[in-house]
Design a protein around this motif. Structure first.
Motif, PDB file in Angstrom:
ATOM      1  N   TYR A   3       0.828  -1.203   0.000  1.00 44.83           N
ATOM      2  CA  TYR A   3       0.000   0.000   0.000  1.00 44.83           C
ATOM      3  C   TYR A   3       0.867   1.260   0.000  1.00 44.83           C
ATOM      4  CZ  TYR A   3      -3.616  -3.277   1.713  1.00 44.83           C
ATOM      5  OH  TYR A   3      -4.498  -4.326   1.870  1.00 44.83           O
ATOM      6  N   THR A   4       0.260   2.340  -0.399  1.00 45.03           N
ATOM      7  CA  THR A   4       0.848   3.668  -0.216  1.00 45.03           C
ATOM      8  C   THR A   4      -0.119   4.490   0.631  1.00 45.03           C
ATOM      9  OG1 THR A   4      -0.158   4.510  -2.251  1.00 45.03           O
ATOM     10  CG2 THR A   4       2.071   3.611  -2.412  1.00 45.03           C
ATOM     11  N   ALA A   5       0.429   5.480   1.341  1.00 41.15           N
ATOM     12  CA  ALA A   5      -0.384   6.240   2.284  1.00 41.15           C
ATOM     13  C   ALA A   5      -0.316   7.735   1.995  1.00 41.15           C
ATOM     14  CB  ALA A   5       0.077   5.981   3.715  1.00 41.15           C
ATOM     15  N   SER A   6      -1.493   8.351   1.932  1.00 41.93           N
ATOM     16  CA  SER A   6      -1.596   9.808   1.987  1.00 41.93           C
ATOM     17  C   SER A   6      -1.943  10.142   3.429  1.00 41.93           C
ATOM     18  CB  SER A   6      -2.691  10.311   1.045  1.00 41.93           C
ATOM     19  OG  SER A   6      -2.400   9.969  -0.289  1.00 41.93           O
ATOM     20  N   MET A   7      -1.111  10.960   4.060  1.00 41.58           N
ATOM     21  CA  MET A   7      -1.204  11.101   5.513  1.00 41.58           C
ATOM     22  C   MET A   7      -1.330  12.562   5.934  1.00 41.58           C
ATOM     23  SD  MET A   7       1.513   9.656   8.352  1.00 41.58           S
ATOM     24  CE  MET A   7       2.132   8.629   7.040  1.00 41.58           C
TER      25      MET A   7
ATOM     26  N   VAL B  77      -3.446  10.387  13.810  1.00 43.62           N
ATOM     27  CA  VAL B  77      -2.992  10.292  12.425  1.00 43.62           C
ATOM     28  C   VAL B  77      -4.153   9.875  11.528  1.00 43.62           C
ATOM     29  CG1 VAL B  77      -1.382   9.197  10.831  1.00 43.62           C
ATOM     30  CG2 VAL B  77      -0.699   9.612  13.199  1.00 43.62           C
ATOM     31  N   HIS B  78      -4.410  10.679  10.506  1.00 42.90           N
ATOM     32  CA  HIS B  78      -5.372  10.307   9.473  1.00 42.90           C
ATOM     33  C   HIS B  78      -4.600   9.872   8.236  1.00 42.90           C
ATOM     34  CE1 HIS B  78      -8.506  11.816  11.955  1.00 42.90           C
ATOM     35  NE2 HIS B  78      -8.209  13.088  11.789  1.00 42.90           N
ATOM     36  N   MET B  79      -4.997   8.770   7.653  1.00 45.29           N
ATOM     37  CA  MET B  79      -4.364   8.340   6.404  1.00 45.29           C
ATOM     38  C   MET B  79      -5.362   7.571   5.566  1.00 45.29           C
ATOM     39  SD  MET B  79      -1.864   5.174   7.526  1.00 45.29           S
ATOM     40  CE  MET B  79      -0.779   6.212   8.480  1.00 45.29           C
ATOM     41  N   ARG B  80      -5.159   7.629   4.287  1.00 44.85           N
ATOM     42  CA  ARG B  80      -5.953   6.839   3.341  1.00 44.85           C
ATOM     43  C   ARG B  80      -5.009   5.927   2.584  1.00 44.85           C
ATOM     44  NH1 ARG B  80     -11.218   8.669   2.543  1.00 44.85           N
ATOM     45  NH2 ARG B  80     -11.280   7.455   0.630  1.00 44.85           N
ATOM     46  N   LEU B  81      -5.408   4.661   2.483  1.00 46.56           N
ATOM     47  CA  LEU B  81      -4.573   3.639   1.859  1.00 46.56           C
ATOM     48  C   LEU B  81      -5.274   3.062   0.636  1.00 46.56           C
ATOM     49  CD1 LEU B  81      -3.537   1.821   5.151  1.00 46.56           C
ATOM     50  CD2 LEU B  81      -2.195   3.472   3.861  1.00 46.56           C
ATOM     51  N   ASP B  82      -4.497   2.631  -0.328  1.00 43.96           N
ATOM     52  CA  ASP B  82      -5.060   2.090  -1.578  1.00 43.96           C
ATOM     53  C   ASP B  82      -5.381   0.602  -1.425  1.00 43.96           C
ATOM     54  OD1 ASP B  82      -2.312   1.847  -1.270  1.00 43.96           O
ATOM     55  OD2 ASP B  82      -1.877   1.938  -3.400  1.00 43.96           O
ATOM     56  N   PHE B  83      -6.310   0.308  -0.512  1.00 46.97           N
ATOM     57  CA  PHE B  83      -6.775  -1.065  -0.328  1.00 46.97           C
ATOM     58  C   PHE B  83      -7.430  -1.566  -1.621  1.00 46.97           C
ATOM     59  CE2 PHE B  83      -7.610   0.633   4.134  1.00 46.97           C
ATOM     60  CZ  PHE B  83      -6.489   0.041   4.691  1.00 46.97           C
ATOM     61  N   GLU B  84      -7.299  -2.846  -1.883  1.00 42.27           N
ATOM     62  CA  GLU B  84      -8.067  -3.499  -2.945  1.00 42.27           C
ATOM     63  C   GLU B  84      -9.169  -4.309  -2.255  1.00 42.27           C
ATOM     64  OE1 GLU B  84     -10.135  -4.665  -5.262  1.00 42.27           O
ATOM     65  OE2 GLU B  84      -8.516  -3.957  -6.564  1.00 42.27           O
ATOM     66  N   LEU B  85     -10.407  -3.837  -2.364  1.00 49.78           N
ATOM     67  CA  LEU B  85     -11.508  -4.429  -1.607  1.00 49.78           C
ATOM     68  C   LEU B  85     -12.487  -5.189  -2.486  1.00 49.78           C
ATOM     69  CD1 LEU B  85     -12.217  -1.397   0.780  1.00 49.78           C
ATOM     70  CD2 LEU B  85     -10.807  -3.422   1.210  1.00 49.78           C
ATOM     71  N   ARG B  86     -12.172  -5.346  -3.766  1.00 52.94           N
ATOM     72  CA  ARG B  86     -13.102  -6.038  -4.668  1.00 52.94           C
ATOM     73  C   ARG B  86     -12.836  -7.534  -4.760  1.00 52.94           C
ATOM     74  NH1 ARG B  86     -11.847  -1.170  -6.295  1.00 52.94           N
ATOM     75  NH2 ARG B  86     -13.396   0.236  -7.176  1.00 52.94           N
ATOM     76  N   THR B  87     -11.579  -7.916  -4.559  1.00 51.64           N
ATOM     77  CA  THR B  87     -11.216  -9.310  -4.719  1.00 51.64           C
ATOM     78  C   THR B  87     -11.025  -9.984  -3.367  1.00 51.64           C
ATOM     79  OG1 THR B  87      -8.849  -8.880  -4.760  1.00 51.64           O
ATOM     80  CG2 THR B  87     -10.024  -8.700  -6.856  1.00 51.64           C
ATOM     81  N   GLU B  88     -11.141 -11.305  -3.367  1.00 52.61           N
ATOM     82  CA  GLU B  88     -10.941 -12.049  -2.125  1.00 52.61           C
ATOM     83  C   GLU B  88      -9.519 -11.889  -1.619  1.00 52.61           C
ATOM     84  OE1 GLU B  88     -11.381 -16.608  -0.362  1.00 52.61           O
ATOM     85  OE2 GLU B  88     -12.153 -16.102  -2.363  1.00 52.61           O
ATOM     86  N   ALA B  89      -8.549 -11.932  -2.537  1.00 45.52           N
ATOM     87  CA  ALA B  89      -7.151 -11.765  -2.131  1.00 45.52           C
ATOM     88  C   ALA B  89      -6.924 -10.368  -1.565  1.00 45.52           C
ATOM     89  CB  ALA B  89      -6.230 -12.009  -3.327  1.00 45.52           C
TER      90      ALA B  89
END
Length: 991
Positions: free
Chosen positions: A430-434, A443-455
């Motif tokens: 992941y990468t974080a915008s913080m 600390v607030h951050m947004r991460l590029d989670f992949e939430l569509r696939t099971e993996a």
């Protein structure tokens, strides 16, 4: 009876019961879709939504839900990033009608306020009614749309929590209802009945007090050792407030319960003295960990705010808002903003200087700036405050998500916590915008989670547990401001002992023994991987180019389509992908600041917000992989009908949702090959008819005043109440073009659009004279149509043909500026041409286009000054499309440089927005929108003020408001040779 059928029957009976009681109940498809989301990763579909207006309404709802065994979720602004404002039963929205603020009690500096009042509106009310002496302190980034009730529920904080603490620090008393209808008041010392005549309330108050005292007295050690150990320990229930030394303060204990224990009706809150002059120190560092290591030195100076952010936020801001938006920052890859308030600005600046000296001695600072001017401070703060929305996408367009966006540790542990957490983020890919409240260790951050696939979800789950273990290891809290919600409640067993978890359960049981208030949150939590909004969505997370905001960023980039592949994009349509860019932050629900969203400001209805519309379009595509039904679906029509297509959302929405484009595409999709409404042929094809009408303008102008013809027009969809414009003659147009004296080889080209030629031809020579006086040879651009009215009426194929023709004529191999006199036409060429035509030539032409005010602003920047004398006062109505494509500050800058001392700006849509305000079905809303901004601006400016309306729609709205009020295009105002009587007047319109 099967369980599902039994529940359906109970829900139906409850809905009917509430409706018969006169409560506003909405079980429509679009309403359920709008309220299935908040600003989190979750989607939970409610059975129906209710809009109570009184305490009795709420009591009826709760007692009915209790008897029907239907869950209840309370909702304010719907900006929760943790998923605590969605539920599968009844959703209660208090933000529409429960919005009363009482008179300030100056003896105690407190005020009673309804749960549905927006924090920013409360603050404005307090400052206005205290003569600017008092204010309301909590200031989360969602200040302009978050409500008091929701902020108490989450125990929200804000940028200045270093000085003012959390929302719970400002709550004195809470008036509430329990699920069984007891009407109580919680305060320091316990709860009491709000109605001595109501036996049940009296009995419940005694019962709750006794039970909570027993709970606290039997668990004193756990309460003292595990709770309230750091400034931002928001996770779980705040039961340390039950301790004797804390005064058995149930008002504060209920803060942070996230709607799981009681329904907040009203609250009495503390007010604080409004801060004096402030100075802002912004410090640049090599990295975020270094910036966190200086926090304790900063705290020693007792500043009012310490806010941090990393370079990812700055890069996104630069891309979306332009280089100028971040030009005040010092050098560095991480930044901390430290604010000081004092009795004078010099004293505040001295504090900044002293702190900077201390920080330099520590050796980590790379660069710094001190801002004392309000505009510069606001510019720096904007970088920080826009973080949540702008960081929703990386620069390459990949979507980022909340989830682990709200952790907190003690400030002295912040650097070590980040030093351990950041490598784990990288390990999981992941990468974080913080960004965050570094002075409070949050600390607030947004991460590029992949939430569509099971993996992807397995990786998400693994990371969340590891991150939770890390923050606990550093003595921290899963949540420091947003609450646990669906995002983190299932991780509380990593943070708290079993004894404390049982304490939470006992506390919840005392208030809500049937577990109907926001179930699954904090106590008996649902898994944080359940109900993810992207789960089951058909497409992968393929990034397409990120939307940019013009003119400061490159022209011609493709639309960003969240989670839609290139192939899917052609099948589903841009309107689906663009709508999915919405993450629910709710900026469109703000009632002040920016142009978005005029329809919501008029109706205060979620369905009329950009967010509400986006949610309906997201549901349109869910699980279908197609836009089946589209505009024909009732929920889609209902959601988009009142969209003015002002395009303000494309700029003001942090994620760049362009609802005007979505609406246009849906209308085209629906009417393809079908007979369209009359207004699509009359107003939509207006530029096609104008050359003919101007040749018979006398007849047309007379016809526009005949009542019978107006009545017929009303039946066909053109409002009989709308004043009609007066057509100029073709001879007048020829005269004005000749008067312009255009050069055949001009350095600047003037584009005379259809509206200007037909209704305001006098602007053409005035613009030529002004531009010529700036030192440039002025030529005339080729005659063409931008297709604007075809776009707004969903005739995009026709618009594409006209824009392609325009591009072919204007792409002459030069880079000469093209100054378009009608700002909406300038915006169409600038924004729509590259998208619809899709060629390099269209991008080249778009880059050359300027609105008139932008062209004049640039000339003034080169040192030119107009010869015309400035007026003493001016009122400015910037056209919405100019705001979206070019920004709304150019006219303000021009007037300032010209020497106009008193300028009143109308900071929202005028209400006409092209064809919208002329349509019979939309006239009333058009005038409601006018009440928000242009009407107050005209009143504030006074009768003698110059009224500038470069947009023809805006000119027509001023004419509607006051037929005798003169308006001018900026070109007329700046032209010293122009006879004032020749300038356009509202009384040139027909009745």
């Amino acid at each position: 009876m099967p369980v599902i059928e039994e529940r359906t029957a109970r829900v139906s009976e409850l809905r009917d019961r509430l409706g018969k009681a006169g409560i506003s109940v909405d079980a429509s498809e679009h309403r359920r879709q709008e309220y299935s989301y908040d600003a989190s990763n979750y989607r939970v579909r409610p059975e129906f939504v209710v809009f109570p207006s009184t305490t009795e309404d709420l009591k009826t709802i709760l007692v009915g839900a209790s008897e029907a065994d239907v869950p209840v979720t309370l909702r304010g602004g719907g900006t929760s990033m943790a998923g605590n404002a969605v539920g599968d039963g009844v959703v209660i929205d208090v933000s529409r009608q429960m919005t009363t603020v009482d008179e300030i009690d100056h003896a105690t500096n407190t005020v009673w306020v309804d749960a549905g009042v927006v924090l920013g509106e409360l603050r404005a009310h307090v400052e206005r009614n205290s003569g600017g002496q008092l204010t309301f302190a909590p200031d989360p980034s969602s200040l302009s749309r978050a409500t008091v009730g929701g902020s108490i529920g989450n125990d929200a904080c804000g940028n200045h929590s270093v000085e003012y603490g959390r929302m719970s620090n400002h709550v004195v008393e809470i008036e509430l209802l329990t699920i069984d209808g007891a009407h109580l008041v919680a305060s320091k010392g316990g709860v009491r009945t709000a109605d001595e005549t109501h036996r049940h309330s009296v009995a419940r108050a005694a019962e709750i007090n006794d039970a909570l005292r027993a709970l606290a007295n039997s668990n004193l050690a756990a309460l003292r050792l595990e709770l309230q150990t750091i400034p931002r320990q928001v996770s779980g229930y705040h039961l340390a407030n039950l301790l004797p030394e804390n005064g058995f303060n149930l008002a504060r204990a209920l803060a942070g319960t996230e709607g799981t224990c009681a329904i907040i009706l009203r609250a009495r809150v503390n007010l604080v003295t409004k801060p004096g002059p402030t100075a802002l120190l912004c410090v640049g560092y090599n990295n975020t960990v270094d910036s966190a290591r200086d926090v304790m030195t900063m705290l020693e100076m007792r500043p009012s705010a310490i806010e941090g952010l990393n370079s990812a936020i700055v890069d996104i801001m630069r891309h979306r808002r332009g280089e100028a938006s971040v030009s005040s920052l010092p050098n560095g890859d991480a930044y901390v903003m430290v604010e000081f308030s004092a009795d004078t600005i010099d004293h505040a600046t001295e504090k900044c200087d002293e702190l900077l000296t201390r920080l330099r001695d520590r050796g980590l600072v790379q660069d710094s700036v001190i801002a004392t001017e309000p505009a510069e401070r606001a510019k720096l703060w904007r970088v920080r405050e826009d973080g949540a929305g702008l960081s929703s996408k990386r620069l390459d367009g990949t979507q980022t998500w909340p989830g682990w966006e709200d952790s907190a540790v003690a400030p002295e542990n912040l650097a070590d916590y980040l030093a351990e957490l950041l490598p784990v983020i990288e390990e999981h890919g992941y990468t974080a915008s913080m960004y965050g409240h570094f002075g409070a260790g949050c600390v607030h951050m947004r991460l590029d989670f992949e939430l569509r696939t099971e993996a992807g979800r397995e990786n998400f789950s693994s990371f969340m547990r590891r991150a939770a273990e890390i923050v606990v290891r550093h003595g921290g809290s899963l949540s420091g401001e947003h609450g646990d919600g669906r995002a983190r409640s299932a991780l509380l067993d990593l943070m708290y002992s079993q004894e404390v978890l049982e304490l939470f359960q006992g506390f919840k049981d005392i208030w809500d023994p049937s577990n109907l208030l926001n179930p699954g949150i904090i106590v008996d939590p649902v898994p944080f991987t359940d109900s993810l909004s992207l789960q089951g969505f058909p497409s992968q997370n393929v990034a397409l180019p990120m939307p940019t905001i013009r003119p400061v960023t490159p022209i011609g980039q493709g639309a960003f389509v969240l989670g839609i592949t290139e192939a899917d994009h052609h099948e589903i349509g841009t309107f689906v992908g663009n709508a999915h860019a919405c993450i629910g932050v709710g900026r469109c629900r703000a009632t002040s600041g920016g142009f978005m969203c005029p329809s919501y400001r008029a109706t205060k209805d979620e369905k009329d917000s950009t967010r509400g519309r986006a949610r309906v379009l997201q549901e349109l595509a869910r699980g279908q992989g197609t836009s089946a039904g589209g505009w024909a679906r009732p929920e889609v029509r209902e959601a988009l009908d009142l969209c003015l297509s002002c395009k303000a959302c494309s700029t003001d929405c942090p994620t760049g949702v362009d609802m005007a484009e979505a609406k246009s595409e849906l209308i085209q999709d629906h009417y393809r090959g079908k007979l369209r409404p009359f207004t699509h042929y009359s107003i939509g094809w207006l530029p096609r008819w104008l050359p003919l009408v101007t040749r018979m303008s006398t007849i047309a102008n007379i016809g526009a005043k005949i009542p019978l013809l107006r009545w017929v027009g009303e039946k066909l969809g053109i409002s009989a109440r709308r004043r009609m414009p007066e057509f100029s003659t073709h001879a007048e147009l020829r005269k004005r073009v000749a008067e312009a004296d255009f050069s055949s080889d001009g350095e600047i080209l003037v584009f005379a659009d259809s509206f200007t030629k037909a209704f305001r031809p006098e602007v053409i020579p005035a613009a030529a004279r002004v531009l010529r006086s700036s030192g440039a040879e002025v030529g005339c651009a080729a005659d063409a149509c931008c297709g604007l009215t075809w776009i707004s009426t969903g005739q995009r194929d026709g618009a594409t043909k006209r824009l392609a023709n325009l591009v072919e004529k204007l792409d002459d191999g030069t880079d000469r500026d093209i100054v378009v006199l009608e700002p909406s036409c300038a915006a169409a060429i600038r924004d729509d041409a590259p998208k619809l035509v899709g060629s390099e030539a269209a991008a080249r032409v778009a880059r050359r286009v300027r609105s008139f005010s932008v062209a004049v602003d640039e000339a003034m920047n080169r040192g030119w000054a107009p010869d015309a004398l400035p007026p003493a006062r001016a009122v400015v109505q910037t056209h919405c499309h100019e705001h979206a494509a070019f920004g709304s500050q150019s006219q303000r800058r021009v007037l300032s440089k010209w020497g106009v001392a008193d300028v009143t700006e109308s900071s929202s849509c005028c209400g006409v927005a092209g064809n919208f305000g002329f349509e019979a079905e939309h006239f009333d809303l058009s005038m409601q929108v006018a009440e928000h901004s242009i009407i107050p601006a005209l009143k504030k400016g006074g009768d003698e003020a110059l009224v500038l309306t470069d947009g023809f729609s805006c000119t027509m709205q001023v004419s509607q408001i006051n037929p005798f009020r003169e308006t001018q295009h900026l070109a007329i105002a700046l032209d010293p040779n122009n006879d004032r009587d020749a300038s356009p007047r509202a009384d040139k319109t027909g009745s």
